[in-house]
Design a protein around this motif. Structure first.
Motif, PDB file in Angstrom:
ATOM      1  N   THR A  30     -17.085  -4.913  -1.616  1.00 20.62           N
ATOM      2  CA  THR A  30     -17.144  -4.563  -0.228  1.00 20.62           C
ATOM      3  C   THR A  30     -16.132  -3.388   0.274  1.00 20.62           C
ATOM      4  N   ILE A  31     -15.279  -3.045  -0.663  1.00 19.51           N
ATOM      5  CA  ILE A  31     -14.331  -2.015  -0.276  1.00 19.51           C
ATOM      6  C   ILE A  31     -14.582  -0.755  -0.254  1.00 19.51           C
ATOM      7  N   ASN A  32     -14.526   0.094   0.487  1.00 15.86           N
ATOM      8  CA  ASN A  32     -14.833   1.577   0.303  1.00 15.86           C
ATOM      9  C   ASN A  32     -13.800   2.412   0.602  1.00 15.86           C
ATOM     10  N   VAL A  33     -12.362   2.009   1.161  1.00 12.25           N
ATOM     11  CA  VAL A  33     -11.203   2.570   1.130  1.00 12.25           C
ATOM     12  C   VAL A  33      -9.946   1.627   0.806  1.00 12.25           C
ATOM     13  N   MET A  34      -9.007   2.201   0.173  1.00 10.80           N
ATOM     14  CA  MET A  34      -7.852   1.588  -0.246  1.00 10.80           C
ATOM     15  C   MET A  34      -6.883   2.611   0.166  1.00 10.80           C
ATOM     16  N   GLY A  35      -5.753   2.003   0.880  1.00 10.93           N
ATOM     17  CA  GLY A  35      -4.604   3.079   1.316  1.00 10.93           C
ATOM     18  C   GLY A  35      -3.411   2.528   1.610  1.00 10.93           C
ATOM     19  N   TRP A  36      -2.583   3.125   2.048  1.00  6.21           N
ATOM     20  CA  TRP A  36      -1.298   2.636   2.634  1.00  6.21           C
ATOM     21  C   TRP A  36      -0.725   3.322   3.932  1.00  6.21           C
ATOM     22  N   TYR A  37      -0.205   2.293   4.559  1.00  2.00           N
ATOM     23  CA  TYR A  37       0.692   2.604   5.958  1.00  2.00           C
ATOM     24  C   TYR A  37       2.236   2.472   5.492  1.00  2.00           C
ATOM     25  N   ARG A  38       2.966   3.044   6.410  1.00  3.19           N
ATOM     26  CA  ARG A  38       4.535   2.640   6.422  1.00  3.19           C
ATOM     27  C   ARG A  38       5.032   2.493   7.738  1.00  3.19           C
ATOM     28  N   GLN A  39       5.932   1.455   7.744  1.00  4.45           N
ATOM     29  CA  GLN A  39       6.630   1.190   8.947  1.00  4.45           C
ATOM     30  C   GLN A  39       8.265   1.183   8.748  1.00  4.45           C
TER      31      GLN A  39
END
Length: 116
Positions: A30-39
């Motif tokens: 079901t995944i259509n996007v994989m990505g990254w955030y940072r804090q």
């Protein structure tokens, strides 16, 4: 439901490189996007970039030319290659996925520290 596990964080000197990995399990079809955030310490979580199921990658301006997201959603793993690292790249990096119904799932985060 999708579960994410990140790895590859650590301490690196300014100008150095590091590669983060994110492995997905569960309802991966079901995944259509994989990505990254940072804090960064004491700051809000900010978006870094993502890759689509079609292989297109998009980045925030501050990392363009230095960071590369690669991998294959169909194979459940994506990578964040970080080059020319700066002290301001120090943060907890979080992998995320967006699935077809719009839900977003997060990894547990991995610490990246850029310091001499």
């Amino acid at each position: 439901q999708v579960q994410l596990v990140e790895s590859g964080g650590g301490l690196v000197q300014p100008g150095g490189s590091l590669r983060l990995s994110c492995a997905a399990s569960g309802s991966i079809e079901t995944i259509n996007v994989m990505g990254w955030y940072r804090q960064p310490p004491g700051k809000q979580r900010d978006w870094v970039g993502f890759i689509t199921s079609g292989g297109k990658s998009v980045y925030v301006d501050s990392v363009k030319g230095r960071f590369t997201i690669s991998g294959d959603i169909a194979k459940n793993t994506v990578y964040l290659q970080m080059n020319s690292l700066l002290p301001e790249d120090t943060a907890v990096y979080y992998c995320y996925v967006r699935v077809v119904d719009g839900n977003v799932y997060w990894g547990q985060g991995t610490q990246v520290t850029v310091s001499s």
